[in-house]
Structures are given as C-alpha cells and as structure tokens.
Write a protein that holds these residues in place. Structure first.
Motif, mmCIF file in Angstrom:
data_model
loop_
_atom_site.group_PDB
_atom_site.id
_atom_site.type_symbol
_atom_site.label_atom_id
_atom_site.label_comp_id
_atom_site.label_asym_id
_atom_site.label_seq_id
_atom_site.Cartn_x
_atom_site.Cartn_y
_atom_site.Cartn_z
ATOM 1 N N LYS A 7 0.828 -1.207 0.000
ATOM 2 C CA LYS A 7 0.000 0.000 0.000
ATOM 3 C C LYS A 7 0.860 1.254 0.000
ATOM 4 O O LYS A 7 0.546 2.243 -0.678
ATOM 5 C CB LYS A 7 -0.923 -0.007 1.213
ATOM 6 N N ARG A 8 1.959 1.234 0.735
ATOM 7 C CA ARG A 8 2.871 2.393 0.753
ATOM 8 C C ARG A 8 3.460 2.626 -0.636
ATOM 9 O O ARG A 8 3.661 3.760 -1.056
ATOM 10 C CB ARG A 8 3.992 2.166 1.771
ATOM 11 N N PHE A 9 3.746 1.541 -1.321
ATOM 12 C CA PHE A 9 4.291 1.662 -2.673
ATOM 13 C C PHE A 9 3.266 2.275 -3.621
ATOM 14 O O PHE A 9 3.586 3.154 -4.428
ATOM 15 C CB PHE A 9 4.716 0.280 -3.179
ATOM 16 N N VAL A 10 2.019 1.826 -3.513
ATOM 17 C CA VAL A 10 0.965 2.340 -4.388
ATOM 18 C C VAL A 10 0.760 3.842 -4.173
ATOM 19 O O VAL A 10 0.511 4.595 -5.118
ATOM 20 C CB VAL A 10 -0.351 1.576 -4.139
ATOM 21 N N ASN A 11 0.919 4.284 -2.929
ATOM 22 C CA ASN A 11 0.716 5.698 -2.609
ATOM 23 C C ASN A 11 1.933 6.565 -2.914
ATOM 24 O O ASN A 11 1.840 7.794 -2.858
ATOM 25 C CB ASN A 11 0.342 5.858 -1.130
ATOM 26 N N ALA A 12 3.079 5.943 -3.210
ATOM 27 C CA ALA A 12 4.308 6.701 -3.482
ATOM 28 C C ALA A 12 4.657 6.567 -4.960
ATOM 29 O O ALA A 12 5.516 5.769 -5.343
ATOM 30 C CB ALA A 12 5.451 6.202 -2.596
ATOM 31 N N ARG A 13 3.992 7.344 -5.796
ATOM 32 C CA ARG A 13 4.192 7.225 -7.231
ATOM 33 C C ARG A 13 5.577 7.693 -7.670
ATOM 34 O O ARG A 13 6.136 7.199 -8.647
ATOM 35 C CB ARG A 13 3.110 8.012 -7.964
ATOM 36 N N SER A 14 6.139 8.668 -6.960
ATOM 37 C CA SER A 14 7.466 9.160 -7.313
ATOM 38 C C SER A 14 8.511 8.060 -7.174
ATOM 39 O O SER A 14 9.462 7.979 -7.957
ATOM 40 C CB SER A 14 7.852 10.341 -6.423
ATOM 41 N N ARG A 15 8.326 7.177 -6.183
ATOM 42 C CA ARG A 15 9.253 6.050 -5.993
ATOM 43 C C ARG A 15 9.219 5.116 -7.192
ATOM 44 O O ARG A 15 10.256 4.644 -7.652
ATOM 45 C CB ARG A 15 8.859 5.304 -4.713
ATOM 46 N N LEU A 16 8.023 4.866 -7.720
ATOM 47 C CA LEU A 16 7.890 4.010 -8.892
ATOM 48 C C LEU A 16 8.582 4.633 -10.096
ATOM 49 O O LEU A 16 9.332 3.963 -10.818
ATOM 50 C CB LEU A 16 6.409 3.779 -9.203
ATOM 51 N N VAL A 17 8.374 5.918 -10.302
ATOM 52 C CA VAL A 17 8.952 6.601 -11.460
ATOM 53 C C VAL A 17 10.471 6.571 -11.403
ATOM 54 O O VAL A 17 11.142 6.238 -12.389
ATOM 55 C CB VAL A 17 8.440 8.048 -11.532
ATOM 56 N N ILE A 18 11.037 6.899 -10.241
ATOM 57 C CA ILE A 18 12.491 6.948 -10.103
ATOM 58 C C ILE A 18 13.097 5.560 -10.311
ATOM 59 O O ILE A 18 14.129 5.403 -10.982
ATOM 60 C CB ILE A 18 12.874 7.504 -8.720
ATOM 61 N N THR A 19 12.466 4.533 -9.761
ATOM 62 C CA THR A 19 12.993 3.171 -9.889
ATOM 63 C C THR A 19 12.994 2.706 -11.336
ATOM 64 O O THR A 19 13.887 1.967 -11.762
ATOM 65 C CB THR A 19 12.165 2.201 -9.028
ATOM 66 N N ILE A 20 12.007 3.124 -12.105
ATOM 67 C CA ILE A 20 11.932 2.726 -13.512
ATOM 68 C C ILE A 20 12.894 3.540 -14.370
ATOM 69 O O ILE A 20 13.559 3.010 -15.259
ATOM 70 C CB ILE A 20 10.484 2.886 -14.027
ATOM 71 N N VAL A 21 13.001 4.836 -14.069
ATOM 72 C CA VAL A 21 13.837 5.723 -14.888
ATOM 73 C C VAL A 21 15.322 5.395 -14.744
ATOM 74 O O VAL A 21 16.077 5.437 -15.726
ATOM 75 C CB VAL A 21 13.561 7.194 -14.519
#
Length: 249
Positions: A7-21
């Motif tokens: 749930k914390r991951f779903v709410n932290a979209r910036s973390r997803l973007v940085i990890t992919i970029v």
C-alpha cells in the motif's frame, strides 16, 4: 506487513517513477554508448554471442531488484522516527514474522517495478525471450528477499537517513559491478571473481540472463541452488538482527 508495504508503494508514485527511470538511463547513456564501442568484429564472443545492449538489458532487471531491495531499509528508519517500529517490536506477533512480512512485501513491490522495467527493455532489446519473464521474476523474488532482509538489518542499527544511504551506496556499487551485469565474470581479475562467487546477485543475474537470452556462465541449476542458499543466509542474518533490536534502537 505485506499489505502495508504494498500500500505504501501504491501511494508513493514518485518512488515508482524513479525506480523505472534509473535503469533506463543506464540503458540509454551507458548501454547504447558501449554497444557502439563493442560493434567491432568478434565483439559478440565476449558476451556469449549477444550484442552488448541485449547483454546489459538482461542484467538491468537484477539491478532494479538489488537497488530497490536495499532501499527498503529506508522505511524502517521512517518507522523509527514516527514510532511505528516500537509498535512492531512490542507486538504479540513474533519478530521473525514481522521482518519476513516486511521483506516479502518489499520483494513483491520491487519485482513489480522490475517487471515494468523488463517490459520496456523489450523495446530496445528485442532479442530477449518473452518466455523467460516468469523465471526472471522468480529469481528476482529470491534475490530481493535476501537483500531486503539485509537492508532492514542495517537500518535497525542506523538511525540517520543520510548515513543509511551512504552505507547502501558503499555496499551496492561493488555488488553491482561484481555480479556480471555490465561485463562477463570471465573477464574479471581472479580476486574479483572470488568476490563475485560470494555475491548472491551473480547467480540471479546469470539465471535471469539464461532464461531471457539463452546465455549463462554457470549451470542454471547451480544458479538456483546457490541463490537459494545465499538468500536463506541473508534472511537468517536479517531475522537475527531484528530479533535483537530493542525499543531504544
């Protein structure tokens, strides 16, 4: 704990973007540059017959898993500062269940990110085998369980966010370069090979590369067995560190 981490991951979209970029930056500025440098006749023999971009792309999945898993310890430091860690330490559930829940939740999150990266890598490295996606996910899950446990164990002893990030960078950089992501283990000096054989990421990278490209340095069965053993060791280390933690840590 698994639900909380997801749930914390779903709410932290910036973390997803940085990890992919981040891995895509490596592919564009490092992979595409060096793929031109390794375009001379006979260069593919260095990489098991693969072009360098495909060779590197198959390792970027493991890189995403490694860096993301270690950073799971950041959430523990946040929990220290906001008091949630004390609640988990005094909860009626066993501490081994707590850390395994955290590690499994972080492992699932990191591997979701890695699979998104892998889907994008098929665009720049079409030679990757779609049939290797599921085995790559399983290798990544094992790797992330071990490194997430180690990251949590480190964060229990470190209170400073800045200090934790410095330690993580100090640990992850050598592990990345001694895992076969960027260049074959066969080209390493002997002392570096010895260190690479003790690196869990080495066997995850090799196993992923085998299923995604058909090229491997070790036997795939050996990759699986050694990765299981090293991951179990890291889980044990992380669990013991968490069990010894005190409310004052």
């Amino acid at each position: 704990m698994v639900y909380r981490q997801v749930k914390r991951f779903v709410n932290a979209r910036s973390r997803l973007v940085i990890t992919i970029v981040q891995p895509l930056i490596w592919i564009v500025f490092f992979g595409m540059g060096w793929s031109r440098a390794f375009s001379f006749p006979g260069a593919r023999a260095l990489f098991g017959g693969l072009d360098y971009l495909t060779y590197l792309a198959s390792g970027m999945v493991a890189m995403t898993v490694m860096t993301g898993s270690f950073m799971s310890g950041v959430s523990v430091i946040w929990d220290k500062q906001f008091g949630f860690l004390k609640e988990t330490l005094v909860a009626p559930a066993s501490r081994s269940e707590v850390i395994l829940g955290r590690a499994l939740g972080d492992a699932l999150v990191v591997n979701i990110q890695a699979m998104i990266v892998l889907a994008l890598l098929f665009l720049v490295a079409p030679g990757l085998n779609p049939g290797g996606v599921l085995p790559a996910f399983l290798y990544g899950l094992l790797l992330s369980l071990g490194f997430a446990s180690l990251g949590i164990a480190l964060s229990v002893k470190i209170s400073s966010m800045e200090g934790f990030q410095m330690v993580v960078n100090l640990v992850t950089m050598p592990l990345l370069f001694m895992s076969g992501i960027f260049y074959p283990i066969s080209t390493m000096p002997e002392w570096m090979k010895a260190a690479a054989y003790l690196n869990p990421a080495t066997y995850a990278v090799d196993g992923m590369r085998y299923w995604l490209t058909g090229v491997s340095y070790f036997n795939p069965a050996l990759d699986t067995a050694l990765l299981l053993a090293l991951t179990a060791t890291l889980l044990f280390v992380g669990t013991r560190a968490f069990e010894k933690a005190t409310v004052e840590d």
